[in-house]
Motif scaffolding. Structure first.
Motif, PDB file in Angstrom:
ATOM      1  N   PRO A 143      85.328  12.180  12.507  1.00  0.00           N
ATOM      2  CA  PRO A 143      84.722  11.216  11.586  1.00  0.00           C
ATOM      3  C   PRO A 143      85.822  10.361  10.961  1.00  0.00           C
ATOM      4  O   PRO A 143      86.986  10.767  10.913  1.00  0.00           O
ATOM      5  CB  PRO A 143      84.030  12.100  10.531  1.00  0.00           C
ATOM      6  CG  PRO A 143      83.897  13.446  11.181  1.00  0.00           C
ATOM      7  CD  PRO A 143      85.074  13.576  12.100  1.00  0.00           C
ATOM      8  N   SER A 144      85.474   9.186  10.511  1.00  0.00           N
ATOM      9  CA  SER A 144      86.461   8.270   9.956  1.00  0.00           C
ATOM     10  C   SER A 144      87.230   8.905   8.790  1.00  0.00           C
ATOM     11  O   SER A 144      86.630   9.445   7.858  1.00  0.00           O
ATOM     12  CB  SER A 144      85.767   6.993   9.463  1.00  0.00           C
ATOM     13  OG  SER A 144      86.705   6.106   8.889  1.00  0.00           O
ATOM     14  N   GLY A 145      88.566   8.840   8.872  1.00  0.00           N
ATOM     15  CA  GLY A 145      89.417   9.342   7.797  1.00  0.00           C
ATOM     16  C   GLY A 145      89.473  10.844   7.690  1.00  0.00           C
ATOM     17  O   GLY A 145      90.015  11.378   6.718  1.00  0.00           O
ATOM     18  N   GLU A 146      88.916  11.576   8.667  1.00  0.00           N
ATOM     19  CA  GLU A 146      88.910  13.038   8.622  1.00  0.00           C
ATOM     20  C   GLU A 146      89.638  13.613   9.825  1.00  0.00           C
ATOM     21  O   GLU A 146      89.952  12.895  10.788  1.00  0.00           O
ATOM     22  CB  GLU A 146      87.465  13.560   8.564  1.00  0.00           C
ATOM     23  CG  GLU A 146      86.709  13.122   7.314  1.00  0.00           C
ATOM     24  CD  GLU A 146      85.308  13.708   7.252  1.00  0.00           C
ATOM     25  OE1 GLU A 146      85.058  14.710   7.986  1.00  0.00           O
ATOM     26  OE2 GLU A 146      84.462  13.191   6.499  1.00  0.00           O
ATOM     27  N   ALA A 147      89.888  14.921   9.783  1.00  0.00           N
ATOM     28  CA  ALA A 147      90.620  15.577  10.864  1.00  0.00           C
ATOM     29  C   ALA A 147      89.842  16.719  11.502  1.00  0.00           C
ATOM     30  O   ALA A 147      90.335  17.351  12.435  1.00  0.00           O
ATOM     31  CB  ALA A 147      91.951  16.106  10.346  1.00  0.00           C
ATOM     32  N   GLU A 148      88.623  16.971  10.989  1.00  0.00           N
ATOM     33  CA  GLU A 148      87.800  18.028  11.577  1.00  0.00           C
ATOM     34  C   GLU A 148      87.177  17.505  12.870  1.00  0.00           C
ATOM     35  O   GLU A 148      86.522  16.458  12.880  1.00  0.00           O
ATOM     36  CB  GLU A 148      86.700  18.447  10.607  1.00  0.00           C
ATOM     37  CG  GLU A 148      85.935  19.696  11.037  1.00  0.00           C
ATOM     38  CD  GLU A 148      86.798  20.954  11.005  1.00  0.00           C
ATOM     39  OE1 GLU A 148      86.501  21.890  11.778  1.00  0.00           O
ATOM     40  OE2 GLU A 148      87.755  20.999  10.202  1.00  0.00           O
ATOM     41  N   VAL A 149      87.381  18.227  13.968  1.00  0.00           N
ATOM     42  CA  VAL A 149      86.884  17.782  15.266  1.00  0.00           C
ATOM     43  C   VAL A 149      85.364  17.853  15.296  1.00  0.00           C
ATOM     44  O   VAL A 149      84.758  18.859  14.888  1.00  0.00           O
ATOM     45  CB  VAL A 149      87.476  18.648  16.402  1.00  0.00           C
ATOM     46  CG1 VAL A 149      86.939  18.194  17.760  1.00  0.00           C
ATOM     47  CG2 VAL A 149      89.003  18.572  16.378  1.00  0.00           C
ATOM     48  N   LYS A 150      84.730  16.783  15.777  1.00  0.00           N
ATOM     49  CA  LYS A 150      83.267  16.742  15.871  1.00  0.00           C
ATOM     50  C   LYS A 150      82.761  17.845  16.807  1.00  0.00           C
ATOM     51  O   LYS A 150      83.435  18.190  17.788  1.00  0.00           O
ATOM     52  CB  LYS A 150      82.816  15.392  16.426  1.00  0.00           C
ATOM     53  CG  LYS A 150      83.109  14.190  15.541  1.00  0.00           C
ATOM     54  CD  LYS A 150      82.657  12.916  16.253  1.00  0.00           C
ATOM     55  CE  LYS A 150      82.917  11.677  15.414  1.00  0.00           C
ATOM     56  NZ  LYS A 150      82.504  10.428  16.116  1.00  0.00           N
ATOM     57  N   PRO A 151      81.577  18.379  16.519  1.00  0.00           N
ATOM     58  CA  PRO A 151      81.031  19.419  17.409  1.00  0.00           C
ATOM     59  C   PRO A 151      80.916  18.963  18.857  1.00  0.00           C
ATOM     60  O   PRO A 151      81.239  19.728  19.773  1.00  0.00           O
ATOM     61  CB  PRO A 151      79.642  19.694  16.802  1.00  0.00           C
ATOM     62  CG  PRO A 151      79.788  19.332  15.368  1.00  0.00           C
ATOM     63  CD  PRO A 151      80.723  18.163  15.342  1.00  0.00           C
ATOM     64  N   GLU A 152      80.452  17.722  19.085  1.00  0.00           N
ATOM     65  CA  GLU A 152      80.306  17.242  20.464  1.00  0.00           C
ATOM     66  C   GLU A 152      81.667  17.056  21.146  1.00  0.00           C
ATOM     67  O   GLU A 152      81.771  17.110  22.381  1.00  0.00           O
ATOM     68  CB  GLU A 152      79.519  15.933  20.496  1.00  0.00           C
ATOM     69  CG  GLU A 152      80.122  14.789  19.685  1.00  0.00           C
ATOM     70  CD  GLU A 152      79.614  14.734  18.258  1.00  0.00           C
ATOM     71  OE1 GLU A 152      79.592  13.620  17.697  1.00  0.00           O
ATOM     72  OE2 GLU A 152      79.229  15.797  17.717  1.00  0.00           O
ATOM     73  N   ALA A 153      82.731  16.833  20.335  1.00  0.00           N
ATOM     74  CA  ALA A 153      84.060  16.665  20.917  1.00  0.00           C
ATOM     75  C   ALA A 153      84.647  17.984  21.378  1.00  0.00           C
ATOM     76  O   ALA A 153      85.568  18.014  22.210  1.00  0.00           O
ATOM     77  CB  ALA A 153      84.993  16.013  19.902  1.00  0.00           C
ATOM     78  N   ARG A 154      84.135  19.078  20.861  1.00  0.00           N
ATOM     79  CA  ARG A 154      84.610  20.380  21.302  1.00  0.00           C
ATOM     80  C   ARG A 154      84.286  20.614  22.777  1.00  0.00           C
ATOM     81  O   ARG A 154      85.032  21.289  23.490  1.00  0.00           O
ATOM     82  CB  ARG A 154      83.990  21.481  20.445  1.00  0.00           C
ATOM     83  CG  ARG A 154      84.504  21.465  19.006  1.00  0.00           C
ATOM     84  CD  ARG A 154      83.792  22.484  18.133  1.00  0.00           C
ATOM     85  NE  ARG A 154      84.377  22.540  16.808  1.00  0.00           N
ATOM     86  CZ  ARG A 154      85.357  23.362  16.442  1.00  0.00           C
ATOM     87  NH1 ARG A 154      85.836  24.237  17.326  1.00  0.00           N
ATOM     88  NH2 ARG A 154      85.858  23.345  15.227  1.00  0.00           N
ATOM     89  N   VAL A 155      83.173  20.058  23.220  1.00  0.00           N
ATOM     90  CA  VAL A 155      82.814  20.164  24.639  1.00  0.00           C
ATOM     91  C   VAL A 155      83.875  19.469  25.494  1.00  0.00           C
ATOM     92  O   VAL A 155      84.307  19.980  26.532  1.00  0.00           O
ATOM     93  CB  VAL A 155      81.424  19.547  24.886  1.00  0.00           C
ATOM     94  CG1 VAL A 155      81.083  19.613  26.377  1.00  0.00           C
ATOM     95  CG2 VAL A 155      80.373  20.270  24.055  1.00  0.00           C
ATOM     96  N   LEU A 156      84.302  18.282  25.046  1.00  0.00           N
ATOM     97  CA  LEU A 156      85.352  17.549  25.746  1.00  0.00           C
ATOM     98  C   LEU A 156      86.647  18.353  25.762  1.00  0.00           C
ATOM     99  O   LEU A 156      87.317  18.461  26.799  1.00  0.00           O
ATOM    100  CB  LEU A 156      85.582  16.199  25.075  1.00  0.00           C
ATOM    101  CG  LEU A 156      86.808  15.407  25.528  1.00  0.00           C
ATOM    102  CD1 LEU A 156      86.696  15.034  26.998  1.00  0.00           C
ATOM    103  CD2 LEU A 156      86.994  14.169  24.666  1.00  0.00           C
TER     104      LEU A 156
END
Length: 261
Positions: A143-156
């Motif tokens: 998300p903008s300005g954050e560092a927590e990886v998006k749930p959908e990006a974990r698949v990638l």
């Protein structure tokens, strides 16, 4: 004339024999030299080397006219060195070629994955002389300005990790980058912090794959200082906000074994 005076004259006329001392030393040295020369004509190369090293050490403190390498085995050693060098360079060439084929195959798989998942505007791959680099846009991961990886990006991340299993002994660099818009929040003091934490968080997800060796992974944050596009436009800043995953080549073109003359 008295007998005493006669004996005195005989003593004064006695021949000088002082030359005998240096003459005997000279004869001794000549004898020693001929013995050494005779021995040199029949010793094997190992004994000759030992003797030459002893002479050089005592007389000159180093290599000289009795240098074994230059007098006996120079041509032989040169031939062996050239053969070994050729064999090593051929082996190196084979390893480089195999590595190139493997990295090209992985790039094709990544490109296919990107196309099939509609990620062409968010991911890119590039193979050069030093590495295979996977560039991932920040909007695909955080998300903008954050560092927590998006749930959908974990698949990638898991898909990339699975492909990295084919290179278990290669170094992998994960680097975070931002644009030049300053950031200051309770969590991040500046872009250095943001880019570093993003790289670290993404790397940790990759390493959830227990077939990957953590000691070969390095996470770095570069902040805004390595842009790939101009920060003067929104499109350029979007390109600069990214995470790069780089598989570092082992066998690069600059590596070559050279013959020692």
């Amino acid at each position: 004339m008295s007998k005493k005076s006669k004996r005195h004259q005989d003593h004064e006329e006695h021949a000088d024999e002082s030359w005998l001392l240096p003459y005997s030393d000279l004869m001794t040295l000549l004898l020693a030299m001929f013995i050494v020369l005779f021995g040199m004509s029949s010793v094997d190369s190992q004994k000759f080397q030992e003797m030459s090293e002893a002479f050089n050490s005592v007389l000159t403190g180093g290599k000289g006219v009795l240098d074994h390498n230059s007098m006996i085995n120079q041509n032989e050693n040169s031939g062996i060195t050239e053969d070994v060098t050729k064999a090593l360079n051929k082996k190196m060439s084979d390893l480089k070629r195999q590595e190139e084929e493997n990295l090209e195959a992985l790039k094709k798989r990544l490109d296919k994955y990107i196309d099939q998942n509609g990620l062409t505007d968010q991911l890119d791959t590039k193979l050069n002389q030093s590495q295979l680099m996977i560039t991932i846009s920040d909007i695909a991961l955080f998300p903008s300005g954050e560092a927590e990886v998006k749930p959908e990006a974990r698949v990638l991340a898991k898909a990339i990790a699975k492909m990295l299993e084919e290179f278990p002994d290669y170094e992998v660099f994960v680097s975070g980058h931002t644009d030049n818009i300053p950031i200051s929040t309770n969590q991040f003091r500046d872009n250095w912090d943001l880019s570093s934490v993003r790289a670290l968080n993404f790397m940790k997800i990759l390493l959830l794959d227990d077939k990957l060796d953590p000691k070969l992974f390095i996470a770095t944050g570069n902040g805004e200082y390595r842009p790939v596009a101009s920060n003067d436009t929104s499109a350029g800043r979007a390109q600069n906000r990214r995470v790069e995953v780089s598989i570092i080549r082992k066998y690069q073109d600059s590596v070559e074994v050279k013959s020692v003359q």
